[in-house]
Design a protein around this motif. Structure first.
Motif, short mmCIF file in Angstrom:
data_model
loop_
_atom_site.label_atom_id
_atom_site.label_comp_id
_atom_site.label_asym_id
_atom_site.label_seq_id
_atom_site.Cartn_x
_atom_site.Cartn_y
_atom_site.Cartn_z
N GLN A 115 33.90 27.05 22.47
CA GLN A 115 35.22 26.75 23.02
C GLN A 115 36.06 26.14 21.91
OE1 GLN A 115 34.35 24.40 26.50
NE2 GLN A 115 34.28 26.25 27.75
N THR A 116 37.03 26.91 21.46
CA THR A 116 37.85 26.44 20.33
C THR A 116 39.04 25.64 20.84
OG1 THR A 116 38.92 28.59 20.38
CG2 THR A 116 37.19 28.31 18.77
N GLY A 117 39.80 25.10 19.93
CA GLY A 117 40.99 24.34 20.29
C GLY A 117 40.71 22.86 20.37
N GLY A 118 41.77 22.05 20.54
CA GLY A 118 41.63 20.60 20.58
C GLY A 118 42.62 19.96 19.63
N ASP A 119 42.57 18.64 19.53
CA ASP A 119 43.48 17.84 18.71
C ASP A 119 43.25 18.15 17.22
OD1 ASP A 119 44.59 15.82 17.16
OD2 ASP A 119 44.30 14.30 18.71
N ALA A 120 44.27 18.75 16.57
CA ALA A 120 44.11 19.23 15.19
C ALA A 120 43.74 18.10 14.22
CB ALA A 120 45.40 19.91 14.73
N GLU A 121 44.32 16.93 14.42
CA GLU A 121 44.04 15.81 13.51
C GLU A 121 42.59 15.34 13.63
OE1 GLU A 121 46.39 11.75 12.92
OE2 GLU A 121 47.67 13.40 13.59
N GLY A 162 28.58 24.68 17.55
CA GLY A 162 28.60 25.27 18.89
C GLY A 162 27.77 24.51 19.92
N GLN A 163 27.20 23.36 19.53
CA GLN A 163 26.55 22.52 20.55
C GLN A 163 27.68 21.79 21.30
OE1 GLN A 163 24.61 21.83 22.94
NE2 GLN A 163 22.76 21.74 21.69
N HIS A 164 27.45 21.42 22.55
CA HIS A 164 28.52 20.80 23.33
C HIS A 164 28.89 19.42 22.76
CE1 HIS A 164 28.32 23.99 26.20
NE2 HIS A 164 27.05 23.76 26.48
N GLY A 165 30.21 19.18 22.64
CA GLY A 165 30.70 17.92 22.08
C GLY A 165 30.21 16.69 22.82
N ASN A 166 30.22 16.74 24.14
CA ASN A 166 29.78 15.56 24.90
C ASN A 166 28.32 15.25 24.65
OD1 ASN A 166 32.20 14.91 26.11
ND2 ASN A 166 31.86 16.28 27.86
N TYR A 167 27.51 16.29 24.53
CA TYR A 167 26.08 16.10 24.25
C TYR A 167 25.87 15.51 22.85
CZ TYR A 167 21.30 17.17 22.94
OH TYR A 167 20.01 17.08 22.46
N ILE A 168 26.64 16.00 21.87
CA ILE A 168 26.52 15.48 20.50
C ILE A 168 26.84 13.98 20.48
CG2 ILE A 168 27.52 15.57 18.16
CD1 ILE A 168 27.74 18.60 18.50
N LYS A 169 27.93 13.61 21.15
CA LYS A 169 28.32 12.19 21.24
C LYS A 169 27.19 11.36 21.85
CE LYS A 169 32.43 12.57 23.26
NZ LYS A 169 33.63 12.24 24.02
N GLN A 170 26.66 11.88 22.97
CA GLN A 170 25.59 11.21 23.70
C GLN A 170 24.38 10.98 22.78
OE1 GLN A 170 25.13 13.46 27.46
NE2 GLN A 170 22.97 13.54 26.93
N SER A 196 31.63 5.31 12.81
CA SER A 196 32.53 4.56 13.70
C SER A 196 32.71 5.37 14.99
CB SER A 196 33.89 4.36 13.03
OG SER A 196 34.57 5.61 12.95
N GLU A 197 33.24 4.70 16.03
CA GLU A 197 33.51 5.38 17.30
C GLU A 197 34.43 6.60 17.07
OE1 GLU A 197 32.14 4.84 20.21
OE2 GLU A 197 30.99 3.19 19.34
N GLN A 198 35.44 6.41 16.22
CA GLN A 198 36.39 7.49 15.98
C GLN A 198 35.71 8.65 15.25
OE1 GLN A 198 39.27 7.18 12.91
NE2 GLN A 198 40.89 8.23 14.09
N GLN A 199 34.82 8.32 14.32
CA GLN A 199 34.11 9.38 13.60
C GLN A 199 33.19 10.16 14.55
OE1 GLN A 199 32.46 6.92 10.42
NE2 GLN A 199 33.72 8.01 8.92
N ILE A 200 32.59 9.48 15.50
CA ILE A 200 31.73 10.16 16.48
C ILE A 200 32.55 11.14 17.32
CG2 ILE A 200 30.36 9.79 18.60
CD1 ILE A 200 29.14 7.35 17.30
N GLU A 201 33.70 10.65 17.81
CA GLU A 201 34.61 11.52 18.58
C GLU A 201 34.98 12.75 17.76
OE1 GLU A 201 36.11 11.56 21.59
OE2 GLU A 201 35.04 9.77 22.27
N ALA A 202 35.37 12.51 16.50
CA ALA A 202 35.90 13.57 15.66
C ALA A 202 34.84 14.61 15.31
CB ALA A 202 36.49 12.96 14.38
N ALA A 204 32.01 15.23 16.81
CA ALA A 204 31.53 15.93 18.01
C ALA A 204 32.51 17.03 18.41
CB ALA A 204 31.32 14.94 19.15
N ALA A 205 33.81 16.71 18.34
CA ALA A 205 34.84 17.70 18.70
C ALA A 205 34.80 18.87 17.72
CB ALA A 205 36.22 17.06 18.71
N TYR A 206 34.69 18.54 16.42
CA TYR A 206 34.68 19.60 15.41
C TYR A 206 33.46 20.51 15.56
CZ TYR A 206 33.89 21.97 11.01
OH TYR A 206 33.61 22.94 10.08
#
Ligand code: HEC
Ligand code: HEC
Length: 219
Positions: A115-121, A162-170, A196-202, A204-206
């Motif tokens: 699933q592509t797309g998301g916050d570019a930054e 291609g692993q799910h972002g929420n699972y990677i964060k978890q 950092s929390e922000q790096q984990i978010e980023a 996982a999304a990427y």
């Protein structure tokens, strides 16, 4: 001499048969995916028959992962080096052969479209970390272990693309809390602790937005 040769041949035959066994049989694994371990829920209820998993629910994608990596994780849940109250009851009754079979089955499933797309930054920050790391904070590039484009390397370094972002964060949080401590030489714990929390978010999304390529032996 004859005797010695006979013994060598026997040893060779044993090696061949254990190699075949260690591969698992995907057709038998399909049965396990549908029926589960006899005491828990069937794998397909959460991971799907196609192994696609579910991002919102935090169920990982299994399709196209390395079979030996999958089998190791199941053993780790049962050994308690990886703790999940949701997962462990579903695999604690599997025989070693069933573990190999269900792992072969899911490894052979075609990888779904990412699933592509998301916050570019955010994605750009995640890409930097995945490809170059953050040396000011002693964080190596994820690619340095997980391979080019984080597609995984053999049984030890799972594909993350291609692993799910929420699972990677978890999982990154599970290493930080100690719920998951099944990584050889704490290779992954050392990385997760410094994010950092922000790096984990980023990251996982990427990673979640990348298209996975099946591990060798998959499709
Ligand atoms: C009730 C839902 C559920 C069922 C049923 C279930 N799982 Fe899971 N599975 C999960 C969740 C949630 C996780 C992530 C747990 C964690 O945080 O470690 C997971 C993780 C895994 C992982 C680790 C994946 C990775 O990338 O490291 C494997 C392998 C796995 N499951 C295999 C199976 C197999 C095989 C079965 C059936 C015998 C099964 N699961 C049944 C929910 C389920
Ligand atoms: C020094 C090597 C190393 C580096 C660098 C590394 N990892 Fe890992 N990672 C591992 C190992 C080894 C495992 C598998 C551990 C096991 O056996 O379960 C792993 C597993 C994972 C998993 C679990 C995947 C799954 O299917 O459950 C995630 C998520 C992960 N790493 C994310 C990252 C991210 C994000 C980065 C970069 C910020 C990174 N890793 C950098 C070694 C590394």
């Amino acid at each position: 001499m004859l005797k010695r040769n006979g013994r060598l041949m026997l040893a060779g035959a044993l090696l061949v048969s254990s190699a075949v066994q260690a591969q698992g049989v995907a057709a038998d694994g399909q049965q396990v995916a549908m029926q589960g371990d006899g005491s828990g829920a069937p794998c397909m209820a959460c991971h799907g028959m196609d192994g696609a998993g579910n991002n919102a629910a935090g169920f990982p994608r299994l399709a196209g992962l390395d079979a030996a990596y999958i089998a190791k994780q199941i053993r780790d849940y049962n050994a308690g080096t990886r703790v999940s109250g949701v997962m462990q009851p579903n695999v604690d009754n599997l025989t070693e052969q069933q573990i190999l079979d269900v792992s072969a089955y899911y490894a052979a499933q075609p990888v779904p479209k990412a699933q592509t797309g998301g916050d570019a930054e955010l994605l750009a920050l995640g890409e930097k970390l995945a490809k170059r790391g953050d040396w000011d904070n002693y964080i190596p590039a994820c690619e340095s272990c997980h391979g080019p484009d984080n597609q995984g390397v053999g049984a030890s370094f799972p594909g993350l693309a291609g692993q799910h972002g929420n699972y990677i964060k978890q999982q990154l949080n599970a290493w930080r809390s100690g719920a998951r401590h099944n990584d050889p030489n704490q290779l992954m714990t050392g990385v997760a602790e410094r994010l950092s929390e922000q790096q984990i978010e980023a990251v996982a999304a990427y990673l979640g937005s990348r298209q996975a390529v099946a591990a060798e032996g998959g499709q």
